[in-house]
Scaffold this active site. Structure first.
Site, PDB file in Angstrom:
ATOM      1  N   GLY A  69     -15.855 -17.016   8.198  1.00  0.00           N
ATOM      2  CA  GLY A  69     -17.317 -16.695   8.406  1.00  0.00           C
ATOM      3  C   GLY A  69     -17.676 -15.438   8.107  1.00  0.00           C
ATOM      4  N   GLY A  72     -13.270 -10.330   4.191  1.00  0.00           N
ATOM      5  CA  GLY A  72     -12.333  -9.336   4.543  1.00  0.00           C
ATOM      6  C   GLY A  72     -10.997  -9.714   4.965  1.00  0.00           C
ATOM      7  CB  CYS A  75      -6.640  -6.557   5.941  1.00  0.00           C
ATOM      8  SG  CYS A  75      -6.458  -4.681   5.668  1.00  0.00           S
ATOM      9  CB  THR A 177      -3.877 -19.130   2.688  1.00  0.00           C
ATOM     10  OG1 THR A 177      -2.470 -19.548   2.418  1.00  0.00           O
ATOM     11  CG2 THR A 177      -4.858 -19.868   2.139  1.00  0.00           C
ATOM     12  CB  VAL A 271      11.363 -12.009  25.768  1.00  0.00           C
ATOM     13  CG1 VAL A 271      10.740 -12.679  27.093  1.00  0.00           C
ATOM     14  CG2 VAL A 271      11.236 -10.553  25.580  1.00  0.00           C
ATOM     15  CG  MET A 353       4.509 -10.843   4.810  1.00  0.00           C
ATOM     16  SD  MET A 353       4.543 -11.687   6.467  1.00  0.00           S
ATOM     17  CE  MET A 353       4.985 -13.459   5.908  1.00  0.00           C
ATOM     18  CG  LEU A 354       3.157  -4.310   3.051  1.00  0.00           C
ATOM     19  CD1 LEU A 354       3.910  -3.233   2.329  1.00  0.00           C
ATOM     20  CD2 LEU A 354       2.892  -3.747   4.354  1.00  0.00           C
ATOM     21  CB  ALA A 355      -3.559  -5.357   2.688  1.00  0.00           C
ATOM     22  CG  HIS A 479       0.584  28.292  -0.788  1.00  0.00           C
ATOM     23  ND1 HIS A 479       1.471  27.836  -0.150  1.00  0.00           N
ATOM     24  CD2 HIS A 479       0.178  29.417  -0.226  1.00  0.00           C
ATOM     25  CE1 HIS A 479       1.880  28.968   0.744  1.00  0.00           C
ATOM     26  NE2 HIS A 479       0.906  30.015   0.605  1.00  0.00           N
TER      27      HIS A 479
END
Length: 500
Positions: A69, A72, A75, A177, A271, A353-355, A479
């Site tokens: 909805g 973007g 991310c 997706t 865990v 798994m990176l934009a 510099h």
């Protein structure tokens, strides 16, 4: 070049995206659900919409479908952007409390206004999502809010958020997706006591004790946010090291830095039980290899054990799209699946798994659809941990180079010897460069420093063009700048540095 290539294209494309997605478009008015589109985007992820102004000139009839909805993707809404907003805000607070006095700035008191901090984060997200919607309207992109799934290889059925349904048609469908939070057996995320990264971005109070399960990029970033604001942070990691993809030498320095900031680590630990019956959370843990169990207590537990491809409910089985055992969609070098006309990019296929990787996938995929040649080299995708200090890398680690059996040289330069770093009293970290011994070709670059995520791109360009360490060393660097450390590390790789 990618946009120019598409200018001569006469085919059609449909893009499905929810996280790091890609929308290449060529719009000409609004399309009804029953019309056949040139481009259909299911999900408005972070990278595609900004390209609308260029692709609008190409005349591609476009529909974008987004289940959230708001545009973007993960991310922008609950990932990269809000986390960086909180990282910056918490860093400002930490600097005001611990460092300002060293620079002659004295404050009688410093306190956290968490609602205001969250409001600033939300404002940043809102402005960016509205900006994308503005681009859509300006370029007459039809925006359908709903959940898309395959009705056939050329049709996407969309259950709209207002309760209706429409079918969007296209000749080529690109699945992008994204991914979702990876769950752990026996650990139920309620986004209150046990939270995902989404919940960690929206806590209403600062927890006294926060346990992070998973010592990867996201876990360490969110742990840094709340640690700076006053939480006691304990990181539980199954593996023997934090951020296992990181160069070992850099990783050790990075862990020491985080420990100096108060972050505690329980490595080689798993865990095995969770109790949320009381006011807080009790975790039962034991060595990864088995052994005596102990109990850890916290007010909030963040589950950050990775992400998993988001392909559920897309109807992939209905049209016969093949996936691997962890649910990633199998594609060839052109991002095509085994089903004609159906493609996949981003987090739903193998690779980082990176934009920004997903964006490159999207560009290459559309170029292939256009009959051109696309290109993505996953070995040259930079990665950044946005903590303080930041850690950024591109190319091979030293361990990977050794495993390849390649003879190599290593050049290193500490920021303690960098004049700009000393001037701003922030000289922690180093630059490390790996180059092939015979040819001096750069194989990998690793940087731990303030703004390492910005410094790394000089190295990324160098790797992309197969540059040598001498090539970087002979480029004049302004510099005083932090980037001079990259030049000095390059000099140390093929010869000797000047300032150490």
């Amino acid at each position: 070049m990618a946009m120019a290539n598409l200018a001569r294209r006469k085919g059609y494309a449909v893009v499905l995206s929810s996280r790091s997605s890609f929308c290449l478009t060529r719009w000409r008015g609004f399309a009804s659900g029953s019309d056949e589109n040139d481009v259909v985007v299911i999900g408005g992820g972070p990278r595609g919409p900004p390209r609308a102004p260029k692709t609008a000139q190409l005349g591609l009839k476009t529909t974008c479908i987004e289940k959230r909805g708001t545009l973007g993707g993960t991310c922008l809404n609950v990932g990269c952007i809000p986390s960086k907003a909180l990282l910056h805000s918490s860093h400002m607070y930490h600097e005001a409390k611990h460092s300002f006095a060293n620079h002659g700035v004295k404050l009688s008191s410093v306190e956290v206004d968490l609602p205001a901090m969250m409001a600033q984060k939300d404002k940043a997200v809102s402005n960016l999502t509205k900006g994308i919607e503005g681009l859509f309207k300006k370029n007459k992109v039809n925006y359908v809010k709903g959940y898309g799934k395959f009705a056939s290889p050329s049709e996407v059925s969309v259950d709209t958020i207002d309760g209706g349904n429409t079918v969007v048609k296209g000749k080529h469908i690109i699945i992008a997706t994204g991914s979702d939070v990876k769950s752990l057996p026996g650990v139920t995320i309620d986004e209150k006591k046990i939270v995902s990264s989404t919940g960690a971005l929206a806590l209403t109070e600062i927890p006294k004790r926060l346990i992070v399960i998973g010592a990867g990029y996201i876990g360490l970033e969110m742990g840094s946010v709340w640690g700076r604001l006053g939480s006691e942070i304990t990181v539980v990691e199954f593996a023997p090291d934090i951020v296992p993809t990181m160069d070992s030498e850099v990783r050790k320095q990075f862990q020491r830095s985080l420990e100096k900031q108060g972050m505690k680590f329980k490595l080689k630990t798993k865990v095995v039980g969770v109790d949320t019956s009381g006011d807080g959370v009790k975790l039962t843990v034991e060595p990864s290899a088995g052994g005596d169990q102990t109990t850890l207590e916290a007010d909030v537990v963040l589950v950050s054990a990775g992400r998993t491809p988001f392909t559920a409910g897309l109807g992939l089985d209905k049209i016969g799209v093949e996936t691997d055992k962890v649910g990633r969609i199998l594609v060839n070098e052109r991002f095509a699946t085994n089903v004609s006309g159906v493609y996949a990019i981003g987090d739903v296929i193998p690779g980082p798994m990176l934009a920004h990787k997903a964006e490159e996938d999207g560009v290459a995929c559309v170029e292939y659809i256009a009959g051109k040649v696309g290109h993505v080299d996953y070995d040259k995708v930079p990665g950044v941990v946005y903590t303080t200090p930041e850690v950024a890398s591109v190319g091979k680690t030293e361990e990977q180079v050794k495993a390849l059996g390649v003879e190599y040289r290593v050049g290193k330069f500490p920021f303690l010897a960098n004049s700009r770093a000393k001037a701003i009293d922030n000289a922690e970290g180093l630059v490390k460069i790996l180059a092939e011994k015979e040819t001096d070709k750069i194989l990998g670059v690793h940087i731990m420093a303030p703004n390492a995520g910005e410094l790394i791109h000089e190295a990324a360009i160098a790797l992309q063009y197969d540059a040598s360490s001498e090539d970087i060393a002979r480029v004049c660097h302004a510099h005083p700048t932090m980037s001079e450390a990259v030049k000095e590390a390059a000099m140390a790789t093929y010869d000797k540095p000047i300032h150490i």
